[in-house]
Scaffold this motif. Structure first.
Motif, PDB file in Angstrom:
ATOM      1  N   SER A  49     -48.245  45.336 -18.594  1.00 55.83           N
ATOM      2  CA  SER A  49     -48.586  44.188 -19.559  1.00 55.83           C
ATOM      3  C   SER A  49     -49.116  43.316 -18.717  1.00 55.83           C
ATOM      4  O   SER A  49     -49.907  42.501 -19.243  1.00 55.83           O
ATOM      5  N   MET A  81     -52.925  41.146 -19.291  1.00 52.64           N
ATOM      6  CA  MET A  81     -52.782  39.496 -19.390  1.00 52.64           C
ATOM      7  C   MET A  81     -53.836  38.997 -18.363  1.00 52.64           C
ATOM      8  O   MET A  81     -54.786  38.149 -18.607  1.00 52.64           O
ATOM      9  N   VAL A 133     -56.032  42.402 -24.257  1.00 51.29           N
ATOM     10  CA  VAL A 133     -55.318  42.083 -25.451  1.00 51.29           C
ATOM     11  C   VAL A 133     -54.238  43.500 -25.963  1.00 51.29           C
ATOM     12  O   VAL A 133     -53.090  43.107 -25.939  1.00 51.29           O
ATOM     13  N   SER A 144     -51.922  44.617 -23.148  1.00 51.62           N
ATOM     14  CA  SER A 144     -50.837  43.801 -23.012  1.00 51.62           C
ATOM     15  C   SER A 144     -50.030  44.094 -23.939  1.00 51.62           C
ATOM     16  O   SER A 144     -48.568  43.896 -24.090  1.00 51.62           O
ATOM     17  N   SER A 145     -50.559  44.045 -25.511  1.00 50.62           N
ATOM     18  CA  SER A 145     -49.464  44.269 -26.514  1.00 50.62           C
ATOM     19  C   SER A 145     -48.726  45.542 -26.438  1.00 50.62           C
ATOM     20  O   SER A 145     -47.675  45.447 -26.855  1.00 50.62           O
ATOM     21  N   SER A 203     -46.041  45.377 -24.302  1.00 51.94           N
ATOM     22  CA  SER A 203     -45.012  44.738 -24.561  1.00 51.94           C
ATOM     23  C   SER A 203     -44.069  45.038 -25.824  1.00 51.94           C
ATOM     24  O   SER A 203     -43.113  44.838 -25.788  1.00 51.94           O
ATOM     25  N   GLY A 218     -48.743  41.500 -34.443  1.00 50.42           N
ATOM     26  CA  GLY A 218     -49.869  41.813 -33.434  1.00 50.42           C
ATOM     27  C   GLY A 218     -50.708  42.815 -34.211  1.00 50.42           C
ATOM     28  O   GLY A 218     -51.909  42.759 -33.715  1.00 50.42           O
ATOM     29  N   ASN A 266     -54.673  41.792 -33.906  1.00 55.86           N
ATOM     30  CA  ASN A 266     -55.405  42.455 -33.234  1.00 55.86           C
ATOM     31  C   ASN A 266     -56.515  42.997 -33.710  1.00 55.86           C
ATOM     32  O   ASN A 266     -57.705  43.215 -33.339  1.00 55.86           O
ATOM     33  N   LYS A 322     -51.494  35.761 -29.074  1.00 57.93           N
ATOM     34  CA  LYS A 322     -51.044  35.840 -27.735  1.00 57.93           C
ATOM     35  C   LYS A 322     -50.643  34.445 -27.205  1.00 57.93           C
ATOM     36  O   LYS A 322     -49.684  34.368 -26.553  1.00 57.93           O
ATOM     37  N   PRO A 334     -48.135  35.705 -21.490  1.00 59.63           N
ATOM     38  CA  PRO A 334     -49.318  36.090 -22.343  1.00 59.63           C
ATOM     39  C   PRO A 334     -50.043  34.687 -22.718  1.00 59.63           C
ATOM     40  O   PRO A 334     -51.288  34.963 -22.918  1.00 59.63           O
ATOM     41  N   LYS A 335     -49.423  33.613 -22.781  1.00 64.16           N
ATOM     42  CA  LYS A 335     -50.221  32.387 -22.966  1.00 64.16           C
ATOM     43  C   LYS A 335     -50.939  31.885 -21.933  1.00 64.16           C
ATOM     44  O   LYS A 335     -52.070  31.464 -22.382  1.00 64.16           O
ATOM     45  N   ALA A 384     -54.126  34.282 -22.515  1.00 68.54           N
ATOM     46  CA  ALA A 384     -54.780  33.779 -23.596  1.00 68.54           C
ATOM     47  C   ALA A 384     -55.352  32.464 -23.723  1.00 68.54           C
ATOM     48  O   ALA A 384     -56.617  32.393 -24.125  1.00 68.54           O
TER      49      ALA A 384
END
Length: 468
Positions: free
Chosen positions: A109, A113, A129, A132-133, A136, A160, A164, A213, A242-243, A246
């Protein structure tokens, strides 16, 4: 295209594979050593990342990968967040029958990111993305016997999937307009003119995809559920790391957009809606983890302020990264306290806590006050910089809205702080020791050091910019 440009990412990938193999062939009593392997991989990746700091910004691997100080700073902050989460996990996951794979999922993950923060190509962004998703989702549902965890993970997955899909649709339209997904090529095409309606649709889809995200409106609804239902270290992880990727990805993307599109105003409206909804929803919470989830939504609104003005000639990128540092330290520290207290989450559980756990209570208070932005804590300086660049770029109204929201947030944080000192204690207080306690103290010291050395941090971030 030197392979050394990807050494931090290669280390994370090999570390995750090594942990998967280790977990597959070791008994339950040795599963916790996966955390040590993960921390070693994170430390080595961070060391290689530090070596990249200060080099001239450039694009590598045919222009799809950015090697600039913005990407490196985001990478280091993501790796730090991952290290805190991994260090909090062994005590929390000790009763799990097999949790070695958990640490591999964390590394996968994190890799996604980092790809988001470094992507200079829309398809590279999509891959980051999705990676990471995909890693997660099982982390959010790792406590399979806990119904709120399954509900949170399902909401996280469904939102998500939609977000996505929108992101991918936007990238496909972008490719159709520019003939390439490379940001530099797309920027050149946009400057010469293209179909404004199709471009607006593409930008809207990509921005909406990234709000997922970020935990920002309209793709925010998973955040409080995951904060409440996921394992506490993973709640910390998914409300912070994730922030970072993103926010940098969105800031990098909007710099290629033509001035004819009103994207700053659109992102400003998303910022207002996000911070306002997050703070108003947090007012009604009686569960600390859910409150921190809504607080995380509101914090996304603040960080979007820097993205609004990223093309206005002000120091938006240093302000964004400084705020991300402040937010990451404070939010990770708050969840570290919850982890140390074995997941105590109802407000009533914190009544009179200062009498039984004075240091833990003081740590929680410091974390919450930093999230508000009370001086002289690092959260104050982070928000101050956001307000400064926003006003300087001509968005004083946005700074006023953010200031009002900050006052609102003070109320619900005080709803947690006041009972710890002025209410009668209720029930026994059981805490975790070992790794969680050490991680809590280290994070607290780093927050204090960041508060004391914030001027040095700003000087270090001052000259940074995007490659290309």
């Amino acid at each position: 295209m030197p392979i050394g440009d990807l050494l931090p990412e290669i280390v994370l990938l090999l570390g995750a594979v090594a942990i998967v193999l280790f977990a597959a062939f070791t008994p339950q009593r040795l599963q916790g050593w996966g955390a040590a392997l993960a921390l070693a991989a994170l430390a080595l990746a961070a060391w290689f990342s530090v070596q990249q700091w200060g080099a001239p910004p450039r694009l590598t691997f045919s222009g799809v990968w950015a090697l600039d100080d913005v990407a490196v700073a985001a990478k280091l902050l993501i790796l730090f967040s991952g290290a805190v989460v991994v260090a909090l996990s062994p005590d929390w996951m000790r009763s799990d029958r097999r949790h070695g794979e958990y640490y591999a999922l964390c590394l996968f993950s994190l890799l996604g990111m980092i790809m988001m923060a470094s992507a200079n190509d829309a398809m590279e962004l999509v891959v980051g993305v999705l990676l990471s998703s995909a890693a997660s989702y099982p982390l959010a549902a790792y406590h399979r016997g806990f119904t709120p965890a399954l509900e949170a993970a399902m909401k996280y997955f469904l939102i998500g999937a939609l977000a996505n899909a929108l992101l991918t649709i936007g990238v496909v339209i972008l490719f159709g307009l520019a003939g390439d997904t490379d940001y530099a090529v797309a920027a050149d095409v946009f400057q010469t003119g293209t179909d404004p309606i199709a471009l607006s649709i593409a930008v809207a889809c990509i921005v909406l995809g990234l709000t997922y995200k970020l935990g920002a409106v309209p793709a925010h609804a998973w955040m409080p559920d995951v904060a409440q239902g996921a394992p506490v270290p993973i709640a910390a992880f998914l409300t912070v790391a994730p922030k970072i990727g993103a926010a940098v990805a969105l800031a990098r993307f909007v710099t290629i957009l033509p001035e004819t599109l009103p994207w700053p105003e659109i992102i400003a409206l998303i910022s207002v809606a996000t911070m306002t909804l997050g703070n108003l929803a947090a007012l009604r919470q009686t569960d600390l983890r859910r409150l921190l989830g809504w607080s995380s939504v509101s914090q996304s609104g603040y960080m979007l302020m820097a993205i609004v003005v990223v093309g206005s000639g002000v120091a938006a990128l240093p302000a964004l990264l400084a705020f991300l540092v402040a937010y990451a330290l404070a939010n990770l520290l708050a969840f570290a306290v919850v982890t140390h207290l074995r997941g105590r989450t109802n407000f009533e559980h914190y009544h009179g806590l200062a009498r039984r756990q004075p240091l833990t209570t003081a740590t929680l208070i410091v974390a919450l006050l930093s999230l508000v932005g009370i001086p002289p804590l690092v959260g104050f300086f982070g928000k101050f910089l956001l307000f400064e660049v926003t006003i300087e770029a001509g968005y004083a109204w946005l700074a006023v809205v953010a200031a009002i929201n900050t006052l609102i947030s003070l109320y619900y944080y005080l709803r947690v702080i006041a009972p710890t000192m002025f209410k009668a204690p209720q029930g026994e207080v059981h805490v975790l020791g070992g790794w969680s306690w050490m991680t809590l103290l280290i994070t607290l010291m780093l927050l204090i050091l960041a508060s004391l050395g914030f001027q040095w941090l700003i000087e270090m971030l001052g000259p940074i910019g995007f490659a290309g």
